[in-house]
Motif scaffolding. Structure first.
Motif: not given
Lengths: 112, 111
Positions: B48-62
């Motif tokens: 999940l990425i919030r509207s005030n975030e631009r990038e997020k990582h989780s393991g092999r996912l970006r």
């Protein structure tokens, strides 16, 4: 183990039959949802519930009905099944917050 | 009207390659989520990425989110055959109460 269950997994029935698709969750979530999904297509929300005694219609018009008498149980009923109801039905729940949803394995319904 | 639209509809790659899927949406959102669906199964929440975030990582996912363009992308690095599935983006509306799913991208990762 906290999980969300759907029964039956597969159902083949004749036109005009009344059917109930079962959905139960052991996660204590207040919100529950029913989606309809044709193969390779997007999910369409048909019903949802905020909690006990709460039911709302979703974006897709549906001839089905739902009830929410217990937190953990959210069955979907078709009073008279038709071939146009052939589809996969997915149940989901969430604890609110950011509405991350947990899905059951689905019921694949075929109406002949 | 449909909120999320994934692109491409289908993607076929070799193991070890990266896979990028895109999602566009139409109205303002509070957050955007990505889910995976293996054939004939229910969906599994990935990130999940919030509207005030631009990038997020989780393991092999970006995941990236560009609210000005109303678009998001999901990158899976070093793909494996087990990543073969359909990937859906989902956006919420006012009040977070419901999600609207796109049509999904079908990813095939060959050994």
């Amino acid at each position: 183990e906290a999980d969300i269950y759907q029964t039956p997994r597969y159902l083949v029935i004749g036109t005009g039959k009344k059917i109930t698709l079962e959905c139960s969750q052991t996660m204590g979530h207040d919100k529950m949802y029913w989606y309809q999904q044709d193969p390779g297509m997007e999910l369409h929300l048909i019903h949802y519930s905020y909690g006990v005694n709460s039911t709302e219609k979703g974006d897709l018009s549906s001839e089905s009905t739902v009830s929410r008498i217990r937190t953990e149980h959210f069955p979907l009923t078709l009073e008279s099944a038709r071939p146009s109801h052939t589809s996969q039905y997915l149940c989901a729940s969430s604890d609110g917050g950011y509405n991350e949803q947990f899905f059951g394995p689905g019921t694949r319904l075929t109406v002949l | 009207s449909q909120q999320g639209e994934e692109d491409p509809q289908a993607l076929s790659i070799q193991e070890g390659e990266n896979a990028t899927m895109n999602c566009s949406y139409k109205t303002s959102i509070n957050n955007l989520q990505w889910y995976r669906q293996n054939s004939g199964r229910g969906l599994v929440h990935l990130i999940l990425i919030r509207s005030n975030e631009r990038e997020k990582h989780s393991g092999r996912l970006r995941v990236t989110l560009d609210t000005s363009k109303k678009s998001s992308s999901l990158l899976i690095t070093a793909s494996r055959a087990a990543d073969t599935a359909s990937y859906f983006c989902a956006t919420d509306g006012e009040g977070y109460s419901t999600l609207t799913f796109g049509k999904g991208t079908m990813l095939l990762v060959s050994p």
